[in-house]
Write an enzyme that holds these catalytic residues in place. Structure first.
Site, PDB file in Angstrom:
ATOM      1  N   CYS A 222       0.876  -0.922   0.079  1.00 30.21           N
ATOM      2  CA  CYS A 222      -0.066  -0.035  -0.157  1.00 30.21           C
ATOM      3  C   CYS A 222       0.828   1.196   0.127  1.00 30.21           C
ATOM      4  O   CYS A 222       1.599   1.530  -0.994  1.00 30.21           O
ATOM      5  CB  CYS A 222      -1.067  -0.095   0.952  1.00 30.21           C
ATOM      6  SG  CYS A 222      -2.370   1.077   1.108  1.00 30.21           S
TER       7      CYS A 222
ATOM      8  N   HIS B 232      -3.833  -5.645  -0.504  1.00 33.28           N
ATOM      9  CA  HIS B 232      -3.526  -6.044   0.895  1.00 33.28           C
ATOM     10  C   HIS B 232      -3.498  -7.726   0.869  1.00 33.28           C
ATOM     11  O   HIS B 232      -4.504  -8.235   1.564  1.00 33.28           O
ATOM     12  CB  HIS B 232      -4.598  -5.401   2.046  1.00 33.28           C
ATOM     13  CG  HIS B 232      -4.280  -3.951   1.918  1.00 33.28           C
ATOM     14  ND1 HIS B 232      -3.249  -3.608   2.933  1.00 33.28           N
ATOM     15  CD2 HIS B 232      -5.047  -2.901   1.257  1.00 33.28           C
ATOM     16  CE1 HIS B 232      -3.383  -2.177   2.922  1.00 33.28           C
ATOM     17  NE2 HIS B 232      -4.192  -1.792   1.877  1.00 33.28           N
TER      18      HIS B 232
ATOM     19  N   GLU C 144      -1.862  -9.559   2.953  1.00 33.62           N
ATOM     20  CA  GLU C 144      -1.419  -9.858   4.159  1.00 33.62           C
ATOM     21  C   GLU C 144      -2.538 -10.013   5.157  1.00 33.62           C
ATOM     22  O   GLU C 144      -2.604 -10.897   6.187  1.00 33.62           O
ATOM     23  CB  GLU C 144      -0.606  -8.766   4.888  1.00 33.62           C
ATOM     24  CG  GLU C 144      -1.153  -7.505   5.311  1.00 33.62           C
ATOM     25  CD  GLU C 144      -1.585  -6.352   4.332  1.00 33.62           C
ATOM     26  OE1 GLU C 144      -2.013  -5.308   4.736  1.00 33.62           O
ATOM     27  OE2 GLU C 144      -1.516  -6.913   3.093  1.00 33.62           O
TER      28      GLU C 144
END
Length: 233
Positions: free
Chosen positions: A88, A180, A182
């Site tokens: 990001c 994202h 993660e």
């Protein structure tokens, strides 16, 4: 011997809901944590086998002291050939530091939601993307964007609304991921609720997002591949 990773937290809270710093440790790395947002940086980059840059509420183009300092750190690390990964804002500041401050811009509207990100031909042999088949499915949420037209950038994945979702710097071990991967399915539900007001302002349907929460396991292989690279540096 465990690979030594410098983890730079750029958010208002040092540890994000994803707790990726803990996961890097669970993957066998020695993680040195610094809260860059609060002005914390290591005195030297010597001895690091990799660096990770987290997200942030700031824009990479802002003249904020920690952002300016992080630009210098990135350029120094690149000269030292230390592998780097940013997610990001982390992706955006890598692009800004290595390819120019005008490489990152504020979009006219937000891109938010779970998306299939088609891979480019270059991704098929890329060290981080090679385990992904056809598309990287993950949650994306960004108002800022990294341009896709710089000659030193190799775009590895894109979306229907953003031409540069995953990229690599030259032929170096330096990558940016706009989305994202993660965030786990369980973490996503918590994250969406915690950020309901902001996400709704950006055009999201939170209840729909919570219902569609996904593990994004295939996209997470980019993170484990980076951990392996640092481990073996």
């Amino acid at each position: 011997m465990a690979g030594r990773l410098l983890y730079l937290g750029n958010g208002r809270k040092f540890q994000s809901v994803a707790k990726l710093d803990d996961r890097f440790e669970n993957w066998g790395l020695q993680v040195d944590r610094y809260w860059a947002y609060d002005g914390q940086f290591p005195s030297s980059l010597n001895g690091y086998d990799g660096i990770f840059f987290s997200g942030s509420p700031h824009g990479a183009y802002e003249d904020v002291p920690f952002i300016l300092r992080e630009h210098d750190l990135i350029r120094e690390a690149a000269e030292m050939e230390i592998p780097m990964l940013g997610i990001c804002f982390g992706s955006q500041i890598l692009g800004s530091a290595l390819c120019g401050r005008d490489q990152v811009f504020r979009r006219s509207y937000c891109e938010i939601g779970y998306k299939d990100l088609p891979l480019t031909e270059a991704a098929k042999t890329d060290k981080l993307c090679r385990d992904i088949v056809d598309n990287a499915y993950m949650f994306v949420w960004h108002n800022d964007e990294v341009k896709a037209d710089h000659p030193d950038m190799t775009v590895l994945a894109y979306s229907d609304d953003c031409p540069n979702q995953v990229w690599r710097y030259k032929d170096k071990d330096i990558w940016g991921i706009q989305g994202h991967p993660e965030v786990t399915k369980a973490q996503a539900v918590v994250w969406f609720e915690e950020n309901r007001e902001r996400m709704e302002k950006d055009g999201a349907d939170i209840d729909d997002l919570k219902a569609r929460a996904h593990e994004a396991s295939e996209a997470k292989t980019m993170l484990t591949r980076f951990a392996e690279l640092v481990q073996n540096a």
